[in-house]
Scaffold this motif. Sequence first.
Motif, mmCIF file in Angstrom:
data_model
loop_
_atom_site.group_PDB
_atom_site.id
_atom_site.type_symbol
_atom_site.label_atom_id
_atom_site.label_comp_id
_atom_site.label_asym_id
_atom_site.label_seq_id
_atom_site.Cartn_x
_atom_site.Cartn_y
_atom_site.Cartn_z
ATOM 1 N N GLY A 14 -11.554 6.317 -8.597
ATOM 2 C CA GLY A 14 -10.352 6.838 -7.948
ATOM 3 C C GLY A 14 -10.119 6.230 -6.584
ATOM 4 N N ALA A 15 -11.203 5.944 -5.876
ATOM 5 C CA ALA A 15 -11.055 5.321 -4.560
ATOM 6 C C ALA A 15 -10.413 3.950 -4.673
ATOM 7 N N LEU A 16 -10.841 3.169 -5.663
ATOM 8 C CA LEU A 16 -10.247 1.841 -5.851
ATOM 9 C C LEU A 16 -8.798 1.938 -6.321
ATOM 10 N N ILE A 17 -8.509 2.908 -7.170
ATOM 11 C CA ILE A 17 -7.126 3.088 -7.623
ATOM 12 C C ILE A 17 -6.240 3.496 -6.454
ATOM 13 N N PHE A 18 -6.724 4.395 -5.620
ATOM 14 C CA PHE A 18 -5.994 4.812 -4.421
ATOM 15 C C PHE A 18 -5.732 3.608 -3.518
ATOM 16 N N LEU A 19 -6.760 2.801 -3.301
ATOM 17 C CA LEU A 19 -6.607 1.598 -2.479
ATOM 18 C C LEU A 19 -5.596 0.643 -3.100
ATOM 19 N N THR A 20 -5.607 0.522 -4.412
ATOM 20 C CA THR A 20 -4.669 -0.364 -5.106
ATOM 21 C C THR A 20 -3.222 0.062 -4.852
ATOM 22 N N THR A 21 -2.951 1.362 -4.947
ATOM 23 C CA THR A 21 -1.581 1.833 -4.710
ATOM 24 C C THR A 21 -1.158 1.582 -3.266
ATOM 25 N N ALA A 22 -2.085 1.724 -2.326
ATOM 26 C CA ALA A 22 -1.756 1.479 -0.921
ATOM 27 C C ALA A 22 -1.474 0.002 -0.681
ATOM 28 N N LEU A 23 -2.255 -0.880 -1.301
ATOM 29 C CA LEU A 23 -2.007 -2.321 -1.170
ATOM 30 C C LEU A 23 -0.660 -2.694 -1.789
#
Length: 359
Positions: free
Chosen positions: A340-349
């Motif tokens: 989830g942390a990587l998915i969250f980061l992906t949406t922010a990028l």
Amino acid sequence: MSTAETQNLHPDLQQGHSSDISASHSAVVLWLYLCCAMILVMAVIGAITRLTESGLSIMEWAPLSGAIPPLSQTEWERLFSLYKTIPEYQQINRGMELEEFKSIFWWEYFHRLWGRLIGLVFAVPLAVFWIRQQLPGWIKPHLLFLLALGGLQGAIGWYMVASGFADRTDVSQYRLTLHLMMAVGIYCYIFWLALKLGANSTTGASSNALGSWSAILVAAILLTMTSGAFVAGLNAGLIYNTFPLMEGQMIPPSYSDGSPWFINSFENIAAVQFHHRVLATATGLLAIGLGLLVLLKGRSRKVRIAGVLVALASVGQVKLGIMTLLLVVPVGLAAAHQAGALIFLTTALYLLFQLKYSR
């Protein structure tokens, strides 16, 4: 596209972004996204390997021959005898049977095998695309640098594992954090290149308040992930399993027990968990606020969708974190929290890219 429009493109985006050329790059873009997906899976496998205390089960670093698993009883016995020499076995797993050793061995083996597979999936298509001249000139040095970073990441992985062979029963939280954040950095790098190569309708990079706040959000997520790596490295999630208070208090009484004071942020379990809680909460609130602001003021449909995705991802990630804590870090939930942390980061990028480069 007119000459004037081409000249207005960002320098990194000028080459190869007419509709015809962009279509020829679609395979390259898909390849880059595949590499991102494999790194995300690798993060989940790594989380499970850590949570099952499997990471020290392989005592040798053999980048090539290590891809072959044990094929005989003699080889299994040899590997198990090596594991018996380290503190983790002697202090925690003494009396473990060979079959139990195999259960932790396979997680570490699969973790390393998946890393090798990522290397192949990156290097072989890179060579093919290069020979077929399907890569724009601007992206070539980036890809070569990423290839070198991938090799370095493998060495860092061994550097991390080796820290658990002598004087401790687990790996160093500092080295674990370095290993995880290196993987996250490579993921971000590849994802950003994929966005740029696939953006066949972009203008020059723009500067605006929403874009600046989006960049701050990306930085906040990275900082929160770094603090989460220290939580994982110290098993700090196994204490203070209440929320929002920590056993009835806002700040745990042992928060500042370490000396000198700054060491608490890296070695004091109570302080490490407290910092992660604060950072995660602040980052989640920032993401929700920014998502709502973008939804109201976003200048394009893509930007508004990106804002919604950021807000939803932040809510989901915070919920996963709280559930993981309250249930005392079950393996499945904890692995989902890392994903989830990587998915969250992906949406922010993605939001940052849309705010800076989309029309």
